[in-house]
Write an enzyme that holds these catalytic residues in place. Structure first.
Site, short mmCIF file in Angstrom:
data_model
loop_
_atom_site.label_atom_id
_atom_site.label_comp_id
_atom_site.label_asym_id
_atom_site.label_seq_id
_atom_site.Cartn_x
_atom_site.Cartn_y
_atom_site.Cartn_z
N ILE A 62 -37.94 2.33 -63.08
CA ILE A 62 -37.85 3.25 -64.22
C ILE A 62 -36.86 4.40 -63.98
CG2 ILE A 62 -40.18 2.64 -65.03
CD1 ILE A 62 -41.01 5.56 -64.18
N TYR A 192 -46.19 17.40 -59.25
CA TYR A 192 -46.85 16.25 -59.91
C TYR A 192 -47.51 16.71 -61.21
CZ TYR A 192 -50.16 12.36 -60.57
OH TYR A 192 -50.88 11.30 -61.09
N VAL A 228 -58.89 7.23 -58.85
CA VAL A 228 -58.94 5.78 -58.62
C VAL A 228 -58.45 5.46 -57.21
CG1 VAL A 228 -58.17 3.56 -59.52
CG2 VAL A 228 -58.39 5.51 -61.08
P1 NAP Z 1 -49.98 3.32 -56.90
O1 NAP Z 1 -50.97 2.34 -56.38
O2 NAP Z 1 -49.17 4.13 -55.96
O3 NAP Z 1 -49.02 2.53 -57.91
C1 NAP Z 1 -47.90 3.12 -58.48
C2 NAP Z 1 -47.03 2.04 -59.06
O4 NAP Z 1 -45.87 2.64 -59.63
C3 NAP Z 1 -46.54 1.05 -57.98
O5 NAP Z 1 -46.44 -0.23 -58.53
C4 NAP Z 1 -45.14 1.60 -57.67
O6 NAP Z 1 -44.25 0.63 -57.13
C5 NAP Z 1 -44.74 2.00 -59.09
N1 NAP Z 1 -43.54 2.83 -59.11
C6 NAP Z 1 -43.30 3.99 -58.46
N2 NAP Z 1 -42.05 4.41 -58.74
C7 NAP Z 1 -41.50 3.49 -59.57
C8 NAP Z 1 -40.24 3.35 -60.18
N3 NAP Z 1 -39.24 4.24 -59.98
N4 NAP Z 1 -40.02 2.28 -60.99
C9 NAP Z 1 -40.99 1.38 -61.20
N5 NAP Z 1 -42.20 1.42 -60.61
C10 NAP Z 1 -42.44 2.47 -59.80
O7 NAP Z 1 -50.68 4.40 -57.85
P2 NAP Z 1 -51.79 4.26 -58.99
O8 NAP Z 1 -52.92 5.14 -58.59
O9 NAP Z 1 -52.04 2.86 -59.37
O10 NAP Z 1 -51.01 5.02 -60.17
C11 NAP Z 1 -50.72 4.46 -61.43
C12 NAP Z 1 -50.53 5.60 -62.41
O11 NAP Z 1 -51.75 6.32 -62.55
C13 NAP Z 1 -49.48 6.62 -61.96
O12 NAP Z 1 -48.69 7.02 -63.06
C14 NAP Z 1 -50.33 7.77 -61.45
O13 NAP Z 1 -49.65 9.00 -61.50
C15 NAP Z 1 -51.52 7.71 -62.38
N6 NAP Z 1 -52.74 8.35 -61.89
C16 NAP Z 1 -53.39 7.86 -60.79
C17 NAP Z 1 -54.57 8.49 -60.37
C18 NAP Z 1 -55.38 7.97 -59.18
O14 NAP Z 1 -56.44 8.55 -58.88
N7 NAP Z 1 -54.98 6.92 -58.51
C19 NAP Z 1 -55.07 9.62 -61.05
C20 NAP Z 1 -54.37 10.09 -62.17
C21 NAP Z 1 -53.22 9.44 -62.59
P3 NAP Z 1 -44.04 0.45 -55.53
O15 NAP Z 1 -45.13 -0.47 -55.06
O16 NAP Z 1 -42.68 -0.14 -55.45
O17 NAP Z 1 -44.14 1.81 -54.91
#
Ligand code: NAP
Length: 285
Positions: A62, A192, A228
């Protein structure tokens, strides 16, 4: 009629992968895993195949306009449009990170806000009537709002805020951080949170812009998945499948649902972030 199609960004793991899993079970059409790294994306496809689910794959970084452009071309050529877009991809520096705050601000806003915006600007023209768009934001965004100066809060919540004005505000945050005067200017020392607040504000701006669109019934919302257990936040109490529930709910809102539109949701409920206090003191730890 062309086959319906759903795209989930950053879906090789975590909440994005869980979102694809649920869409494969419940969305009537093709579902795309997208990943910046082809190998990680193909591995996700293999893992889902073992669950007898059959998503497709397309590369997407992205933060690369070239990569976004290739996905757009592919969708246009093969589907003639787009029906569901879940902007899930995001990054977060660990709290223990020693990366300079100037870098954290630029990279976090660059990926989480501008990356999401660039995907939208490229793919929104493909959205068909009854499309659903979901941005995965975070309650960190509304918490960041609670730490901001009054003037900024008023601007970000304004019902007349435009996309160029929001872009200018996000750029201002990064340049104020670089100048070392962000706190004096009313910004929180939180890259963030500020980037995710940008996504929440963008949702409202985009939904307002849809009011005048000739395509009927396009709903754009954002959500917080809760805390999560993923690589981003390993201590989270929710499973990725639980974290994906609100995204999936918004992605599958029935035809002519009418609402929610332009809202920020958690646990499938609207968080009234335009009102003082709402969501501003949620403690994630
Ligand atoms: P995660 O396991 O770190 O997954 C993040 C995903 O985004 C991975 O597939 C990563 O790819 C991808 N990504 C990062 N930069 C990218 C880029 N430039 N282009 C395309 N893909 C990219 O985190 P998650 O917890 O599942 O997070 C998913 C969403 O939920 C995020 O937007 C995060 O901010 C939000 N969120 C998470 C939590 C939580 O508690 N986990 C809470 C609030 C919000 P790679 O594998 O290549 O790094």
């Amino acid at each position: 009629m062309s086959k319906r199609v759903a795209v989930v960004t950053g879906s090789n793991k975590g909440i994005g992968l869980a979102t694809v899993r649920a869409l494969c079970k419940n969305f009537d059409g093709d579902v795309f895993v997208t990943a910046r790294d082809e190998g990680r994306g193909q591995q996700a496809i293999k893992d889902l195949e073992k669950e007898n689910l059959h998503p497709k794959f397309h590369q997407l970084d992205i933060t690369s306009k070239e990569s976004i452009g290739k996905l757009k071309e592919f969708l246009e050529k093969n589907y003639g449009g787009l029906d569901v877009l879940v902007n899930n991809a995001g990054i977060a520096y660990k709290s223990a990170s020693t990366a300079p705050f100037t870098e954290q601000a630029e990279v976090s806003v660059g990926c989480n806000f501008f990356g999401t915006l660039d995907v939208c600007d490229a793919l929104f023209p493909l959205l068909r009537p009854h499309s659903r768009v979901v941005h995965v934001a975070s309650r960190a965004g509304t918490m960041a709002l609670g730490k901001m100066g009054k003037e900024l809060v008023t601007k970000l919540r304004s019902s007349t805020l435009t996309q160029p004005e929001l872009i200018a505000l996000m750029n201002q945050f990064v340049s104020d951080v670089k100048a070392g005067n962000h706190e004096a200017k009313g910004w929180p020392a939180w890259a963030y949170g500020t980037s995710k607040l940008g996504v929440i504000a963008l949702t409202a701006v985009q939904a307002r812009a849809m009011t005048g669109d000739s395509r009927e019934d396009i709903l754009i919302n954002c959500c917080c998945p809760g805390l999560v257990a993923t690589d981003m936040y390993p201590k989270g109490p929710k499973t990725p499948d639980q974290g994906a529930e609100t995204s999936v709910y918004l992605a599958l809102l029935p035809v002519n649902a009418g609402k929610p539109q332009g809202e920020f949701l958690g646990e499938k409920k609207v968080i009234p972030w335009l009102k003082d206090g709402a969501g501003m003191n949620f403690n994630p730890l």
